[in-house]
Design a protein around this motif. Structure first.
Motif, PDB file in Angstrom:
ATOM      1  N   ASP A   1      -9.594   4.373 -35.848  1.00  0.00           N
ATOM      2  CA  ASP A   1     -10.228   5.237 -34.841  1.00  0.00           C
ATOM      3  C   ASP A   1      -9.135   5.831 -33.949  1.00  0.00           C
ATOM      4  OD1 ASP A   1     -11.594   6.311 -32.676  1.00  0.00           O
ATOM      5  OD2 ASP A   1     -13.002   4.647 -32.521  1.00  0.00           O
ATOM      6  N   SER A   2      -8.922   7.131 -34.057  1.00  0.00           N
ATOM      7  CA  SER A   2      -7.857   7.777 -33.266  1.00  0.00           C
ATOM      8  C   SER A   2      -8.153   7.744 -31.769  1.00  0.00           C
ATOM      9  CB  SER A   2      -7.657   9.225 -33.729  1.00  0.00           C
ATOM     10  OG  SER A   2      -8.845   9.963 -33.516  1.00  0.00           O
ATOM     11  N   GLU A   3      -9.395   7.481 -31.415  1.00  0.00           N
ATOM     12  CA  GLU A   3      -9.802   7.434 -30.005  1.00  0.00           C
ATOM     13  C   GLU A   3      -9.949   5.995 -29.499  1.00  0.00           C
ATOM     14  OE1 GLU A   3     -10.601  10.240 -27.876  1.00  0.00           O
ATOM     15  OE2 GLU A   3      -9.409  11.176 -29.440  1.00  0.00           O
ATOM     16  N   ALA A   4      -9.433   5.032 -30.259  1.00  0.00           N
ATOM     17  CA  ALA A   4      -9.627   3.618 -29.925  1.00  0.00           C
ATOM     18  C   ALA A   4      -8.771   3.162 -28.752  1.00  0.00           C
ATOM     19  CB  ALA A   4      -9.327   2.749 -31.133  1.00  0.00           C
ATOM     20  N   VAL A   5      -9.398   2.387 -27.858  1.00  0.00           N
ATOM     21  CA  VAL A   5      -8.703   1.695 -26.782  1.00  0.00           C
ATOM     22  C   VAL A   5      -9.137   0.239 -26.880  1.00  0.00           C
ATOM     23  CG1 VAL A   5      -8.410   1.445 -24.291  1.00  0.00           C
ATOM     24  CG2 VAL A   5      -8.726   3.730 -25.288  1.00  0.00           C
ATOM     25  N   ILE A   6      -8.168  -0.681 -26.972  1.00  0.00           N
ATOM     26  CA  ILE A   6      -8.492  -2.112 -27.019  1.00  0.00           C
ATOM     27  C   ILE A   6      -8.423  -2.641 -25.590  1.00  0.00           C
ATOM     28  CG2 ILE A   6      -7.834  -4.370 -27.914  1.00  0.00           C
ATOM     29  CD1 ILE A   6      -6.724  -2.916 -30.383  1.00  0.00           C
ATOM     30  N   LEU A   7      -9.544  -3.134 -25.113  1.00  0.00           N
ATOM     31  CA  LEU A   7      -9.676  -3.571 -23.726  1.00  0.00           C
ATOM     32  C   LEU A   7      -9.884  -5.080 -23.660  1.00  0.00           C
ATOM     33  CD1 LEU A   7     -10.007  -2.917 -20.696  1.00  0.00           C
ATOM     34  CD2 LEU A   7     -12.408  -2.410 -21.168  1.00  0.00           C
ATOM     35  N   ASP A   8      -8.969  -5.759 -23.003  1.00  0.00           N
ATOM     36  CA  ASP A   8      -9.010  -7.208 -22.799  1.00  0.00           C
ATOM     37  C   ASP A   8      -9.554  -7.442 -21.392  1.00  0.00           C
ATOM     38  OD1 ASP A   8      -8.387  -9.878 -22.245  1.00  0.00           O
ATOM     39  OD2 ASP A   8      -6.421  -9.780 -23.200  1.00  0.00           O
ATOM     40  N   VAL A   9     -10.684  -8.153 -21.269  1.00  0.00           N
ATOM     41  CA  VAL A   9     -11.307  -8.344 -19.956  1.00  0.00           C
ATOM     42  C   VAL A   9     -11.094  -9.757 -19.403  1.00  0.00           C
ATOM     43  CG1 VAL A   9     -12.992  -6.493 -20.314  1.00  0.00           C
ATOM     44  CG2 VAL A   9     -13.608  -8.830 -20.950  1.00  0.00           C
ATOM     45  N   ARG A  10     -10.051 -10.442 -19.883  1.00  0.00           N
ATOM     46  CA  ARG A  10      -9.746 -11.789 -19.409  1.00  0.00           C
ATOM     47  C   ARG A  10      -8.850 -11.751 -18.171  1.00  0.00           C
ATOM     48  NH1 ARG A  10      -6.703 -14.431 -23.837  1.00  0.00           N
ATOM     49  NH2 ARG A  10      -5.804 -12.333 -23.929  1.00  0.00           N
ATOM     50  N   THR A  11      -8.584 -12.934 -17.631  1.00  0.00           N
ATOM     51  CA  THR A  11      -7.699 -13.042 -16.466  1.00  0.00           C
ATOM     52  C   THR A  11      -6.247 -12.883 -16.896  1.00  0.00           C
ATOM     53  OG1 THR A  11      -7.405 -15.428 -16.692  1.00  0.00           O
ATOM     54  CG2 THR A  11      -9.302 -14.687 -15.363  1.00  0.00           C
ATOM     55  N   GLU A  12      -5.367 -12.615 -15.934  1.00  0.00           N
ATOM     56  CA  GLU A  12      -3.940 -12.474 -16.240  1.00  0.00           C
ATOM     57  C   GLU A  12      -3.385 -13.739 -16.893  1.00  0.00           C
ATOM     58  OE1 GLU A  12      -1.331 -11.060 -13.164  1.00  0.00           O
ATOM     59  OE2 GLU A  12      -2.828  -9.603 -12.486  1.00  0.00           O
ATOM     60  N   GLU A  13      -3.828 -14.905 -16.407  1.00  0.00           N
ATOM     61  CA  GLU A  13      -3.360 -16.175 -16.965  1.00  0.00           C
ATOM     62  C   GLU A  13      -3.732 -16.303 -18.439  1.00  0.00           C
ATOM     63  OE1 GLU A  13      -3.566 -16.275 -12.700  1.00  0.00           O
ATOM     64  OE2 GLU A  13      -5.223 -15.979 -14.088  1.00  0.00           O
TER      65      GLU A  13
END
Length: 101
Positions: free
Chosen positions: A15-27
């Protein structure tokens, strides 16, 4: 939409429009993360919403967390904000067998 990891990863890579988003804490992110992901901490509440509002709603978002709970909620919130293409990683990074950084 909930996707099993092989489909989630294949779609994200094709997907050329893909963004992988991680919604976890910094740790959590420091322990391991999926390469090329951006991180917005779900637990930041309004700060999390403010960051979402800066994103391009026309792109596709492949969202993950530790086990799939926060990312599932994040996908629902994103849909309420007008994002049409959000994909939750079933099982989260706990069950992830793909590449990590």
């Amino acid at each position: 939409m909930d996707l099993e990891q092989n489909i989630w990863w294949e779609q994200a890579n094709n997907d050329s429009e893909a963004v992988i988003l991680d919604v976890r804490t910094e740790e959590e992110v420091e322990e391991k993360a999926i390469p090329n992901s951006i991180n917005f901490d779900f637990y930041q509440g309004q700060g999390f919403l403010d960051e979402l509002e800066k994103l391009d709603k026309n792109k596709s978002y492949y969202v993950y967390c530790k086990s799939g709970g926060r990312s599932g909620q994040a996908c629902m919130i994103m849909q309420q904000l007008g994002f049409e293409k959000t994909y939750n990683l079933v099982g989260g990074i706990t069950e992830w067998e793909g590449p990590v950084k």
